[in-house]
Structure formats: structure tokens, C-alpha cells
Design a protein around this motif. Structure first.
Motif, PDB file in Angstrom:
ATOM      1  N   ASN A 175       0.855  -1.183   0.000  1.00 47.83           N
ATOM      2  CA  ASN A 175       0.000   0.000   0.000  1.00 47.83           C
ATOM      3  C   ASN A 175       0.895   1.238   0.000  1.00 47.83           C
ATOM      4  OD1 ASN A 175      -1.558   2.291   1.005  1.00 47.83           O
ATOM      5  ND2 ASN A 175      -3.174   0.835   1.509  1.00 47.83           N
ATOM      6  N   LYS A 176       1.016   1.887  -1.138  1.00 47.50           N
ATOM      7  CA  LYS A 176       1.931   3.027  -1.298  1.00 47.50           C
ATOM      8  C   LYS A 176       1.600   4.164  -0.332  1.00 47.50           C
ATOM      9  CE  LYS A 176       3.282   6.532  -4.744  1.00 47.50           C
ATOM     10  NZ  LYS A 176       4.126   7.199  -3.823  1.00 47.50           N
ATOM     11  N   GLU A 177       0.330   4.483  -0.169  1.00 52.02           N
ATOM     12  CA  GLU A 177      -0.052   5.600   0.699  1.00 52.02           C
ATOM     13  C   GLU A 177       0.382   5.341   2.132  1.00 52.02           C
ATOM     14  OE1 GLU A 177      -4.173   6.521   0.392  1.00 52.02           O
ATOM     15  OE2 GLU A 177      -4.067   7.080  -1.728  1.00 52.02           O
ATOM     16  N   GLN A 178       0.208   4.115   2.600  1.00 46.54           N
ATOM     17  CA  GLN A 178       0.622   3.792   3.962  1.00 46.54           C
ATOM     18  C   GLN A 178       2.138   3.870   4.121  1.00 46.54           C
ATOM     19  OE1 GLN A 178      -1.082  -0.030   4.948  1.00 46.54           O
ATOM     20  NE2 GLN A 178      -2.992   0.885   5.665  1.00 46.54           N
ATOM     21  N   VAL A 179       2.866   3.396   3.129  1.00 51.22           N
ATOM     22  CA  VAL A 179       4.331   3.452   3.185  1.00 51.22           C
ATOM     23  C   VAL A 179       4.798   4.902   3.228  1.00 51.22           C
ATOM     24  CG1 VAL A 179       6.483   2.871   2.000  1.00 51.22           C
ATOM     25  CG2 VAL A 179       4.578   1.246   1.991  1.00 51.22           C
ATOM     26  N   ASP A 180       4.259   5.740   2.361  1.00 48.73           N
ATOM     27  CA  ASP A 180       4.648   7.150   2.305  1.00 48.73           C
ATOM     28  C   ASP A 180       4.330   7.865   3.611  1.00 48.73           C
ATOM     29  OD1 ASP A 180       5.539   6.829  -0.266  1.00 48.73           O
ATOM     30  OD2 ASP A 180       3.745   7.662  -1.207  1.00 48.73           O
ATOM     31  N   SER A 181       3.137   7.613   4.137  1.00 46.04           N
ATOM     32  CA  SER A 181       2.728   8.262   5.387  1.00 46.04           C
ATOM     33  C   SER A 181       3.629   7.833   6.540  1.00 46.04           C
ATOM     34  CB  SER A 181       1.272   7.907   5.696  1.00 46.04           C
ATOM     35  OG  SER A 181       0.872   8.436   6.941  1.00 46.04           O
ATOM     36  N   PHE A 182       3.943   6.557   6.597  1.00 43.74           N
ATOM     37  CA  PHE A 182       4.812   6.036   7.666  1.00 43.74           C
ATOM     38  C   PHE A 182       6.182   6.697   7.623  1.00 43.74           C
ATOM     39  CE2 PHE A 182       8.093   2.786   8.692  1.00 43.74           C
ATOM     40  CZ  PHE A 182       7.901   2.739  10.062  1.00 43.74           C
ATOM     41  N   LEU A 183       6.824   6.684   6.473  1.00 41.45           N
ATOM     42  CA  LEU A 183       8.173   7.260   6.372  1.00 41.45           C
ATOM     43  C   LEU A 183       8.169   8.754   6.659  1.00 41.45           C
ATOM     44  CD1 LEU A 183       9.534   5.388   3.207  1.00 41.45           C
ATOM     45  CD2 LEU A 183      10.114   4.966   5.609  1.00 41.45           C
ATOM     46  N   ALA A 184       7.104   9.445   6.262  1.00 46.91           N
ATOM     47  CA  ALA A 184       7.029  10.890   6.466  1.00 46.91           C
ATOM     48  C   ALA A 184       6.936  11.266   7.943  1.00 46.91           C
ATOM     49  CB  ALA A 184       5.829  11.458   5.712  1.00 46.91           C
ATOM     50  N   GLN A 185       6.432  10.357   8.763  1.00 50.38           N
ATOM     51  CA  GLN A 185       6.237  10.664  10.184  1.00 50.38           C
ATOM     52  C   GLN A 185       7.406  10.228  11.064  1.00 50.38           C
ATOM     53  OE1 GLN A 185       2.058   9.968  11.658  1.00 50.38           O
ATOM     54  NE2 GLN A 185       1.820   9.082   9.610  1.00 50.38           N
ATOM     55  N   ILE A 186       8.415   9.601  10.482  1.00 49.22           N
ATOM     56  CA  ILE A 186       9.570   9.144  11.249  1.00 49.22           C
ATOM     57  C   ILE A 186      10.514  10.322  11.507  1.00 49.22           C
ATOM     58  CG2 ILE A 186      11.641   7.708  11.158  1.00 49.22           C
ATOM     59  CD1 ILE A 186       9.113   6.116  11.712  1.00 49.22           C
ATOM     60  N   ASN A 187      10.867  10.503  12.776  1.00 49.19           N
ATOM     61  CA  ASN A 187      11.731  11.624  13.154  1.00 49.19           C
ATOM     62  C   ASN A 187      13.205  11.235  13.113  1.00 49.19           C
ATOM     63  OD1 ASN A 187       9.488  13.236  13.594  1.00 49.19           O
ATOM     64  ND2 ASN A 187       9.394  12.784  15.778  1.00 49.19           N
ATOM     65  N   HIS A 188      13.690  11.038  11.923  1.00 49.06           N
ATOM     66  CA  HIS A 188      15.108  10.763  11.714  1.00 49.06           C
ATOM     67  C   HIS A 188      15.432  11.180  10.285  1.00 49.06           C
ATOM     68  CE1 HIS A 188      18.980   8.915  12.563  1.00 49.06           C
ATOM     69  NE2 HIS A 188      18.927   8.294  11.397  1.00 49.06           N
ATOM     70  N   PRO A 189      16.552  11.886  10.084  1.00 53.42           N
ATOM     71  CA  PRO A 189      16.818  12.456   8.756  1.00 53.42           C
ATOM     72  C   PRO A 189      17.345  11.466   7.725  1.00 53.42           C
ATOM     73  CG  PRO A 189      18.592  13.015  10.266  1.00 53.42           C
ATOM     74  CD  PRO A 189      17.545  12.317  11.084  1.00 53.42           C
ATOM     75  N   HIS A 190      17.732  10.279   8.161  1.00 54.53           N
ATOM     76  CA  HIS A 190      18.428   9.356   7.250  1.00 54.53           C
ATOM     77  C   HIS A 190      17.755   7.990   7.341  1.00 54.53           C
ATOM     78  CE1 HIS A 190      21.556   8.308   4.583  1.00 54.53           C
ATOM     79  NE2 HIS A 190      22.462   7.874   5.443  1.00 54.53           N
ATOM     80  N   THR A 191      16.675   7.803   6.577  1.00 54.34           N
ATOM     81  CA  THR A 191      15.902   6.565   6.662  1.00 54.34           C
ATOM     82  C   THR A 191      15.668   5.974   5.276  1.00 54.34           C
ATOM     83  OG1 THR A 191      13.766   7.706   6.502  1.00 54.34           O
ATOM     84  CG2 THR A 191      14.674   7.351   8.718  1.00 54.34           C
ATOM     85  N   GLY A 192      15.145   4.790   5.273  1.00 53.65           N
ATOM     86  CA  GLY A 192      14.802   4.117   4.019  1.00 53.65           C
ATOM     87  C   GLY A 192      14.146   2.794   4.323  1.00 53.65           C
TER      88      GLY A 192
END
Length: 312
Positions: A175-192
């Protein structure tokens, strides 16, 4: 692309080869390093710390009820209070558990890895057999965001944090929307994202062979669009367990030991079909980890040869 192998420093010392001796093996197999699954919080004896490029952090297969203080569900999951406390690192509260997780991450960071891997899923033993899940993907993702952001401050900004997909409720990548929303809310500058290919294949029980499997994986990745660029690493193995998932009795308790059950679903076999190249070419990962089941390094060498032939 850096090529690694997985290595588990198991709690009771049953390891395929002492970590002290791993350098020669990596050189012989032309590998860049290892991704170490770290279970413990104490220092690790090793003279090849520069070869530990990634740390797979300890994870708890089910934790949502503890996080949400669902005492009734916890009573069903643990025979006694001490079992519950032991499961969560001798923590008697979420605050104590967060402190344990922070200590664990500090132990991982002491090994100076380039990246950390964080599992995003929740399924207790009963759910693993009944497949009747009490939490949705969205709920697991929301609580994972809360949990990770509660400890994120101790992770250096330069350390890459990769969130791994599973086939249980959580980060499934379907689910692309869920993936995008999850990553956007993570408080760390270097994620993937750490794409576990076998885990992705486990989300489709209709797959019959590797050609179908890799076509399915490609379709999921293509639907992610630009989000696919967030995949910085790959745990590479093949899992075609649909027949087993359809065949076992969906009840609990089940006579099958939980570890045997999980490994029959998540098979970690070497990829063999050259269609795999399309996935690797699409992702262009920074890290490719051969995440295979092996008893010793001699066996691993044979499995590596098979898997490398599929994408090189």
C-alpha cells in the motif's frame, strides 16, 4: 552496491563460525561485510568491526498489546507475569522497555555500523497460526512511529535506519499511501526501506514458481512509484510457501513448534531464476544482503554460488 551476508550472534552461542574468524571467509567469497543480527546488549568480541556494515536490531514479534497496555490480551499471551517481563527485556513498563531498547541501540552503535534494520510488524503466536489478526497494517505502522520516535534521538543523524517489511500486519509494502505516510512521520533524517524479498513474496500465497514470484514483486515495486527509491537495501532470498500456508490447520494451540512453523512460511532459500535481475536493476540497492538459512560457512558458500548466478 555492497554485498553482505547475514550473521546471527545467537543468544546461546550456537553460531556457524566465531565472529573473530570471519574476515578470511569474507575475503575468500569476495564479500564486503556482514549484517549482524544483534540479540544482546553487551559488547561483542570481534577483531573485524569494520566488516560489520549493518546491524539487525533485536525485535519482538508481538508487542502492540504491551505498548497499548492491553492487560487482558497479555494474560492470554504469557503464562505468568515473569514470562512477560522477561520477554520485554526485564521491563515492567513501556518506559523501562524503551530504556532497554535504547541500551540495545547503543550497543549496536558501538560497533559503528553504516545502517540499522528495524522490523515493522506485529503477530502473536496465536495469530501466526489462525491468521486472524487483531491489528491492522495502519495500527501497527502508527504505533511503530510512536515507538521509534520515542528513541530516535539517540541515533546519530548520519546513521541510516532501514525499516524492514514483513508479511504480518505492519509494513507489507503493498500500500503506497501507507508506506509514504509512515516514512514521512519518522523523526530521523536518514531513513529508508530494507526490502526483504522473501517477506514480500510471503504476502501472496498464489505464487507457484520463481518466474511468477519475481513478476509479482516487480508489480508491487512499480506500484510504489518514486517511493521505490527509498529502498536502500535488500535481504535477498526466495520463499514460495503458499502451499504450506493453505495447508496447515488454522487453530491454536497447534502441535507445530512456532519456530518450525515460521521457517516453513519464511523459507530463506537461495534465488535461482535470472528474472531476479529485473528486481535488482530496478532497485539499485546500496546494500545487498544474502539472507539465507545455513548451518556452517561451507554450506553458505554453496548457497551463495546458486544465488549469485541468478543476478550476475
Amino acid at each position: 552496491m555492497k554485498e553482505l551476508i547475514n550473521y546471527c550472534e545467537l543468544p546461546h552461542g550456537h553460531n556457524p563460525k566465531p565472529l573473530l574468524d570471519i574476515n578470511a571467509y569474507l575475503q575468500a567469497e569476495n564479500l564486503n561485510g556482514i549484517e549482524l543480527m544483534l540479540y544482546k546488549n553487551d559488547a561483542l568480541p570481534c577483531n573485524s568491526l569494520d566488516k560489520i556494515l549493518g546491524i539487525h536490531l533485536k525485535y519482538w514479534p508481538f508487542w502492540m498489546d504491551f505498548w497499548n497496555n492491553n492487560t487482558e490480551a497479555l494474560k492470554m499471551q504469557f503464562a505468568c507475569q515473569q514470562d512477560l517481563i522477561s520477554y520485554f527485556g526485564n521491563a515492567t513498563s513501556t518506559e523501562a522497555w524503551l530504556a532497554y531498547i535504547k541500551d540495545h541501540i547503543r550497543a549496536a552503535l558501538a560497533l559503528n555500523p553504516e545502517y540499522l534494520v528495524w522490523h515493522v510488524a506485529n503477530a502473536d503466536y496465536q495469530e501466526a497460526f489462525t491468521l486472524n489478526f487483531r491489528y491492522s497494517d495502519a495500527e501497527v505502522l502508527a504505533c511503530t512511529t510512536e515507538l521509534f520516535n520515542s528513541i530516535a534521538e539517540i541515533i546519530p543523524a548520519t546513521t541510516l535506519v532501514l525499516f524492514e517489511n514483513l508479511w504480518w500486519p505492519g509494513l507489507r509494502l503493498t500500500n503506497k499511501e501507507q508506506v509514504d505516510s509512515f516514512l514521512a512521520q519518522i523523526n530521523h533524517p536518514h531513513t529508508g526501506i530494507m526490502l526483504d524479498l522473501g517477506h514480500l513474496l510471503n504476502t501472496n500465497c498464489e505464487l507457484q514458481n520463481e518466474v511468477e514470484a519475481y513478476a509479482y514483486a516487480l508489480s508491487v515495486l512499480e506500484q510504489l512509484g518514486e517511493t521505490c527509491k527509498q529502498i536502500k537495501g535488500v535481504h535477498l532470498s526466495c520463499s514460495l510457501s503458499g502451499y504450506y500456508v493453505k495447508s496447515f490447520e488454522k487453530k491454536f494451540p497447534n502441535n507445530t513448534p512456532i519456530f518450525k512453523h515460521i521457517t516453513q512460511i519464511d523459507q530463506h532459500r537461495p534465488c535461482q531464476n535470472s528474472e531476479l535481475k529485473k528486481i535488482i536493476n530496478l532497485i539499485q540497492p546500496q546494500y545487498l544482503v544474502h539472507e539465507l538459512y545455513y548451518n556452517d560457512f561451507q554450506e553458505l558458500s554453496s548457497l551463495l554460488k546458486i544465488q549469485r548466478n541468478a543476478f550476475k
